[in-house]
Design a protein around this motif. Structure first.
Motif, PDB file in Angstrom:
ATOM      1  N   HIS A   1       0.833  -1.184   0.000  1.00 43.81           N
ATOM      2  CA  HIS A   1       0.000   0.000   0.000  1.00 43.81           C
ATOM      3  C   HIS A   1       0.876   1.246   0.000  1.00 43.81           C
ATOM      4  O   HIS A   1       2.108   1.159   0.071  1.00 43.81           O
ATOM      5  N   LEU A   2       0.260   2.381  -0.073  1.00 39.58           N
ATOM      6  CA  LEU A   2       1.022   3.622  -0.200  1.00 39.58           C
ATOM      7  C   LEU A   2       1.930   3.894   0.993  1.00 39.58           C
ATOM      8  O   LEU A   2       2.989   4.503   0.836  1.00 39.58           O
ATOM      9  N   GLU A   3       1.541   3.443   2.170  1.00 46.10           N
ATOM     10  CA  GLU A   3       2.403   3.635   3.339  1.00 46.10           C
ATOM     11  C   GLU A   3       3.726   2.879   3.175  1.00 46.10           C
ATOM     12  O   GLU A   3       4.781   3.370   3.589  1.00 46.10           O
ATOM     13  N   ALA A   4       3.674   1.709   2.568  1.00 41.12           N
ATOM     14  CA  ALA A   4       4.899   0.944   2.333  1.00 41.12           C
ATOM     15  C   ALA A   4       5.796   1.668   1.334  1.00 41.12           C
ATOM     16  O   ALA A   4       7.015   1.738   1.519  1.00 41.12           O
ATOM     17  N   VAL A   5       5.200   2.202   0.286  1.00 36.97           N
ATOM     18  CA  VAL A   5       5.971   2.960  -0.700  1.00 36.97           C
ATOM     19  C   VAL A   5       6.580   4.200  -0.038  1.00 36.97           C
ATOM     20  O   VAL A   5       7.759   4.514  -0.248  1.00 36.97           O
ATOM     21  N   SER A   6       5.802   4.869   0.781  1.00 34.18           N
ATOM     22  CA  SER A   6       6.290   6.053   1.485  1.00 34.18           C
ATOM     23  C   SER A   6       7.472   5.708   2.395  1.00 34.18           C
ATOM     24  O   SER A   6       8.482   6.432   2.431  1.00 34.18           O
ATOM     25  N   ALA A   7       7.362   4.605   3.117  1.00 33.03           N
ATOM     26  CA  ALA A   7       8.448   4.180   4.001  1.00 33.03           C
ATOM     27  C   ALA A   7       9.698   3.852   3.192  1.00 33.03           C
ATOM     28  O   ALA A   7      10.817   4.197   3.594  1.00 33.03           O
ATOM     29  N   LEU A   9      10.513   5.155   0.334  1.00 31.21           N
ATOM     30  CA  LEU A   9      11.076   6.437  -0.109  1.00 31.21           C
ATOM     31  C   LEU A   9      11.869   7.090   1.014  1.00 31.21           C
ATOM     32  O   LEU A   9      12.975   7.590   0.802  1.00 31.21           O
ATOM     33  N   ASP A  10      11.303   7.084   2.218  1.00 28.02           N
ATOM     34  CA  ASP A  10      11.982   7.673   3.378  1.00 28.02           C
ATOM     35  C   ASP A  10      13.310   6.990   3.680  1.00 28.02           C
ATOM     36  O   ASP A  10      14.246   7.627   4.168  1.00 28.02           O
ATOM     37  N   ASN A  11      13.398   5.689   3.395  1.00 32.98           N
ATOM     38  CA  ASN A  11      14.597   4.910   3.700  1.00 32.98           C
ATOM     39  C   ASN A  11      15.525   4.749   2.497  1.00 32.98           C
ATOM     40  O   ASN A  11      16.440   3.914   2.531  1.00 32.98           O
ATOM     41  N   ASN A  12      15.285   5.537   1.445  1.00 37.67           N
ATOM     42  CA  ASN A  12      16.128   5.482   0.236  1.00 37.67           C
ATOM     43  C   ASN A  12      16.262   4.070  -0.327  1.00 37.67           C
ATOM     44  O   ASN A  12      17.325   3.667  -0.789  1.00 37.67           O
ATOM     45  N   TYR A  13      15.163   3.336  -0.298  1.00 34.08           N
ATOM     46  CA  TYR A  13      15.135   1.958  -0.791  1.00 34.08           C
ATOM     47  C   TYR A  13      15.286   1.910  -2.313  1.00 34.08           C
ATOM     48  O   TYR A  13      15.961   1.043  -2.841  1.00 34.08           O
ATOM     49  N   TYR A  14      14.630   2.823  -2.995  1.00 36.31           N
ATOM     50  CA  TYR A  14      14.610   2.796  -4.458  1.00 36.31           C
ATOM     51  C   TYR A  14      15.894   3.368  -5.037  1.00 36.31           C
ATOM     52  O   TYR A  14      16.380   4.397  -4.592  1.00 36.31           O
ATOM     53  N   VAL A  15      16.420   2.683  -6.054  1.00 35.78           N
ATOM     54  CA  VAL A  15      17.633   3.165  -6.709  1.00 35.78           C
ATOM     55  C   VAL A  15      17.344   3.779  -8.080  1.00 35.78           C
ATOM     56  O   VAL A  15      18.235   4.341  -8.696  1.00 35.78           O
ATOM     57  N   SER A  16      16.099   3.670  -8.535  1.00 33.38           N
ATOM     58  CA  SER A  16      15.757   4.242  -9.836  1.00 33.38           C
ATOM     59  C   SER A  16      14.292   4.677  -9.831  1.00 33.38           C
ATOM     60  O   SER A  16      13.475   4.144  -9.074  1.00 33.38           O
ATOM     61  N   PRO A  17      13.962   5.620 -10.704  1.00 33.13           N
ATOM     62  CA  PRO A  17      12.545   6.023 -10.827  1.00 33.13           C
ATOM     63  C   PRO A  17      11.656   4.865 -11.268  1.00 33.13           C
ATOM     64  O   PRO A  17      10.515   4.763 -10.841  1.00 33.13           O
ATOM     65  N   GLU A  18      12.215   3.970 -12.090  1.00 39.03           N
ATOM     66  CA  GLU A  18      11.425   2.834 -12.561  1.00 39.03           C
ATOM     67  C   GLU A  18      10.972   1.935 -11.416  1.00 39.03           C
ATOM     68  O   GLU A  18       9.847   1.440 -11.429  1.00 39.03           O
ATOM     69  N   GLU A  19      11.841   1.730 -10.428  1.00 38.05           N
ATOM     70  CA  GLU A  19      11.464   0.907  -9.269  1.00 38.05           C
ATOM     71  C   GLU A  19      10.327   1.556  -8.488  1.00 38.05           C
ATOM     72  O   GLU A  19       9.387   0.879  -8.070  1.00 38.05           O
TER      73      GLU A  19
END
Length: 85
Positions: A1-7, A9-19
């Motif tokens: 859910h969006l909270e997981a995506v937000s978390a 983002l906060d933790n710099n999990y994603y390395v690319s915009p595509e992810e």
């Protein structure tokens, strides 16, 4: 859910915009899949799906290949889904 995506983002999990886009796409597609077509949740998820794709294309990854972000349904234009009032 969006909270997981937000978390993530906060933790710099994603390395690319595509992810990031792929996770957002999954959230919105699941919402459309598991809610009745035409319901408020379905319509909001559909609108966010398109807004997210447009935002990424215009602001974050203009050169990104958005073929991974195809429309899930033939529903008209984005303007048909945005309440301008």
């Amino acid at each position: 859910h969006l909270e997981a995506v937000s978390a993530r983002l906060d933790n710099n999990y994603y390395v690319s915009p595509e992810e990031t886009l792929n996770d957002l796409r999954l959230v919105f597609c699941n919402s459309m899949r598991y809610n009745d077509e035409g319901s408020d949740l379905w319509e909001h998820a559909c609108a966010l799906y398109y807004l997210c794709g447009e935002f990424f294309a215009k602001n974050i990854a203009a050169s990104m290949d958005l073929s991974m972000f195809p429309p899930p349904f033939e529903i008209g234009t984005l303007d048909d889904w945005i309440d301008v009032n």
